[in-house]
Design an enzyme around this catalytic site. Structure first.
Site, mmCIF file in Angstrom:
data_model
loop_
_atom_site.group_PDB
_atom_site.id
_atom_site.type_symbol
_atom_site.label_atom_id
_atom_site.label_comp_id
_atom_site.label_asym_id
_atom_site.label_seq_id
_atom_site.Cartn_x
_atom_site.Cartn_y
_atom_site.Cartn_z
ATOM 1 C CG HIS A 173 -2.727 8.091 -0.259
ATOM 2 N ND1 HIS A 173 -2.875 7.634 -1.485
ATOM 3 C CD2 HIS A 173 -1.503 8.121 0.325
ATOM 4 C CE1 HIS A 173 -1.743 8.432 -2.440
ATOM 5 N NE2 HIS A 173 -1.034 8.323 -0.885
ATOM 6 C CG HIS A 193 2.520 12.754 -3.021
ATOM 7 N ND1 HIS A 193 1.109 12.599 -3.026
ATOM 8 C CD2 HIS A 193 3.161 11.699 -2.438
ATOM 9 C CE1 HIS A 193 0.930 11.205 -2.960
ATOM 10 N NE2 HIS A 193 2.239 11.105 -2.391
ATOM 11 C CG HIS A 202 3.711 8.076 1.644
ATOM 12 N ND1 HIS A 202 3.526 9.632 1.211
ATOM 13 C CD2 HIS A 202 2.900 8.195 0.940
ATOM 14 C CE1 HIS A 202 2.775 9.617 0.894
ATOM 15 N NE2 HIS A 202 2.152 9.026 0.379
ATOM 16 C CG HIS A 324 5.798 6.686 -5.060
ATOM 17 N ND1 HIS A 324 5.492 8.215 -4.746
ATOM 18 C CD2 HIS A 324 5.760 6.400 -4.075
ATOM 19 C CE1 HIS A 324 4.381 8.252 -4.844
ATOM 20 N NE2 HIS A 324 4.434 6.855 -3.652
ATOM 21 C CG HIS A 328 1.787 5.072 -7.118
ATOM 22 N ND1 HIS A 328 0.547 4.469 -6.519
ATOM 23 C CD2 HIS A 328 2.796 5.633 -6.258
ATOM 24 C CE1 HIS A 328 1.703 4.800 -5.659
ATOM 25 N NE2 HIS A 328 2.094 5.617 -5.181
ATOM 26 C CG PHE A 345 -1.139 11.059 -5.937
ATOM 27 C CD1 PHE A 345 -0.800 10.039 -5.738
ATOM 28 C CD2 PHE A 345 -0.143 12.034 -6.444
ATOM 29 C CE1 PHE A 345 0.948 10.169 -5.503
ATOM 30 C CE2 PHE A 345 0.765 11.995 -6.012
ATOM 31 C CZ PHE A 345 1.759 10.989 -6.209
ATOM 32 C CG HIS A 358 4.080 3.608 0.363
ATOM 33 N ND1 HIS A 358 4.603 5.204 0.345
ATOM 34 C CD2 HIS A 358 2.785 3.965 -1.193
ATOM 35 C CE1 HIS A 358 4.066 6.068 -0.836
ATOM 36 N NE2 HIS A 358 2.762 5.392 -1.561
HETATM 37 CU CU1 C2O Z 1 0.790 9.144 -1.426
HETATM 38 CU CU2 C2O Z 1 2.405 6.297 -2.760
HETATM 39 O O1 C2O Z 1 1.756 7.890 -2.906
#
Ligand code: C2O
Length: 592
Positions: A173, A193, A202, A324, A328, A345, A358
């Site tokens: 990731h 992204h 994802h 999302h 995070h 990230f 995810h």
């Molecule tokens: Cu690539 Cu929730 O992120």
């Protein structure tokens, strides 16, 4: 040679004609989608027949045109001949080093370049293989938790050389989310992204993660759980993440501690509100991100990036921006520089809760498709033929084509059936629109032009609220389908940091309301990457200004503003995060 060139020219013509025809004939791959194993009856058999034939032909033609590049297993280090349609594919021989801060290197590149491995092409699992059903994390029972805990413990104990190890999964990731690989055929970075690669990449990352976990405990029905943050019972951090292999010390304790309701539109602001209020805000926000703000593909899936540095765009879809991005940040530890782990990230996937987060993101994609009757989201061959690479449960490198992973039933997994309480959480105006109109009418066009929609070439800084009057090019949409879209363009985040601002329309006091009010038109959220890539000579530093597009037709109708010549737009930077960000302007567009 001549003959080959001639053949290619013919094929190219067929593609162009084919693409044109595609505007009229719906691709049947998705129309034939079967959900949860049940076959849906299709009403127009003839249409399906024509389009099946068409899509079969189209696939052959595309595969021929894309040439050996598509079908053979050539190690990626040998740059194959450039195909006619260039798609997104990472160049596996280019992994860049990166630094989190001066002197502190973040090694996310694989120990041995992936370009030195041979790869296989992704195959849809056998229809007879068992299905994996993903269920709600907050309802997970003891047996399931024990099983998952065992698999995760084994995964965490594998050596770093093993691509199935937890740390390698997390670092993958890091590679893709920080742009550590270049694209094939260009020196621009490959990133997943903030544009239309977000959902498919994802999906497949957690798909292989799930299969690896299952294989480590010899259970081919093992499925990841999903963190159901879109329903009141699931808005608390699922209890299973507080124990065993699921824990992570780098979380914000004051947030993830039970029974605190998550703020799925988190903006650094920790003011306490009653749980019922938070739930109400969350549900209205979900309605906005999934329904009224997501009526067009681009609004939901993100902007259409094209390969090469000029084609790259930065325009995330509604769900990517929040919940999302916002969640995070909410989970990551506030004391850490970038709110590691989840808040940045490069480190996000080191927290096991990332995979449940995810899983729910993926479920939102699937449900959004269901809401629109499984009409194919994107038929652009660039997107359909773009590729990613992952390691499977046998440690083989697998090349995955987006066009092959759009049907989760075929992929062998599904989601437990649950309710979507936000479906009827359509927000109401905070003030009766007729009363609001009187106040708005008295707002003059600004002493010293304060309310002019004029941002000057250098843009305006988001150090304070920006309130402008925006002209609507027309008062009537051409059809019910046409969507009026408010665009905040040229958003320039100058420092790699968390940035959030909200957008309101015709709000009397935008600072005192939130997504529970109909005036809320959308939010912009930037999550930092957290590291600096060490560039090789000739590599392009990819930094694009971002655009925020918001579907506003339903909102204007509810605010009784769809007959007006102009609307008032307020940008509200949150918690001082906009000081290093400028905006080039605001305009209205229409999407078919
Ligand atoms: Cu690539 Cu929730 O992120």
């Amino acid at each position: 040679m001549e003959a080959k060139r001639w053949l290619r020219a013919v094929l190219f013509t067929i593609i162009v004609v084919g693409l044109f025809a595609n505007l009229f004939i719906k691709d049947s791959n998705e129309a034939q989608h079967t959900h949860a194993g049940e076959h849906e009856e299709l009403s127009d058999q003839q249409h399906v027949h024509i389009s099946t034939t068409f899509s079969w032909l189209k696939n052959i033609v595309l595969n021929l045109a894309l040439g050996d590049w598509q079908s053979n297993n050539i190690p990626s280090s040998e740059q194959p001949e450039k195909p006619h349609i260039v798609t997104f594919t990472p160049n596996l021989s280019t992994c860049h080093k990166s630094f989190a801060k001066p002197g502190f290197q973040v090694y996310c590149c694989p120990p041995k370049p992936e370009s030195e491995e041979s790869f296989i092409d992704f195959k849809i699992p056998d229809l007879s293989s068992p299905r994996r059903i993903r269920r709600r994390a907050h309802l997970a029972d003891k047996d399931y938790i024990a099983k998952y805990n065992k698999a995760l413990t084994i995964m965490k104990s594998l050596p770093y050389e093993d691509p199935r190890s937890f740390r390698r999964q997390a670092d993958m990731h890091c590679i893709y989310c920080t742009g550590a690989y270049n694209q094939q055929y260009s020196n621009a970075s490959f990133s997943i992204h903030r544009q239309w690669l977000f959902f498919p990449w994802h999906r497949m990352m957690i798909y292989f993660h799930e299969r690896i976990l299952g294989s480590l405990i010899g259970d081919d029905t093992f499925a990841l759980p999903f963190w159901q943050w879109d329903a009141p019972e699931g808005m608390v951090t699922p209890a299973m993440y507080m124990d065993g292999a699921f824990t992570d010390t780098e979380r914000e304790e004051t947030h993830v501690h039970i029974p605190r309701i998550a703020d799925i539109n988190y903006d650094y602001n920790d003011t306490e509100i009653e749980p019922e209020q938070r739930i109400k805000k969350n549900l209205a926000f979900m309605y906005h991100q999934m329904v009224s703000g997501a009526k067009k593909v681009e609004l939901f899936m993100g902007c259409q990036s094209k390969p090469g540095k000029d084609g790259v765009c930065d325009g995330p879809g509604t769900i990517e921006l929040a919940p999302h991005n916002a969640l995070h940040t909410w989970v990551g530890k506030a004391l850490n520089r970038y709110r590691e782990n989840m808040g940045v990230f490069y480190a996000a996937a080191r927290d096991p809760i990332f995979y449940a987060h995810h899983s729910n993101i993926d479920r939102m994609w699937e449900y959004w498709k269901e809401l629109r009757g499984y009409e194919p989201e994107i038929v652009d061959p660039v997107w359909l033929n773009s590729h990613f690479f992952f390691h499977n449960e046998n440690s083989q490198l697998v090349r995955v084509r987006i066009g092959d992973i759009l049907n989760i039933t075929k992929l062998g997994y599904g989601y437990e059936k649950v309710d979507y309480p936000w479906l009827n959480a359509r927000p109401k105006p905070s003030i009766d629109p007729k009363i609001a109109r009187c106040t708005l009418n008295t707002r003059n066009n600004g002493i010293l032009g304060a309310h002019l929609n004029d941002f000057r070439p250098e843009g305006r800084t988001l150090d304070t609220n920006i309130e402008v009057k925006v002209h609507r090019p027309k008062r009537q949409r051409r059809s019910e389908e046409e969507e009026e879209v408010l665009v905040v363009y040229g958003i320039d985040v100058k420092i790699d940091m968390f940035v959030k601002f909200d957008v309101y329309i015709n709000a009397i006091d935008a600072t005192s309301i939130g997504p529970e009010s109909r005036e809320f038109a959308g939010t912009y959220v930037n999550v930092p990457r957290g590291i600096t890539i060490e560039m090789n000579e000739g590599d392009e530093k990819m930094k694009k200004k971002s655009n925020l597009k918001m579907g506003i037709s339903e909102l204007l109708q509810d605010l009784e503003a769809n007959e007006d010549d102009s609307i008032w737009v307020t940008l509200v930077p949150r918690s001082g995060t906009g000081v290093n960000t400028t905006v080039d302007g605001i305009r209205i567009e229409y999407m078919d």
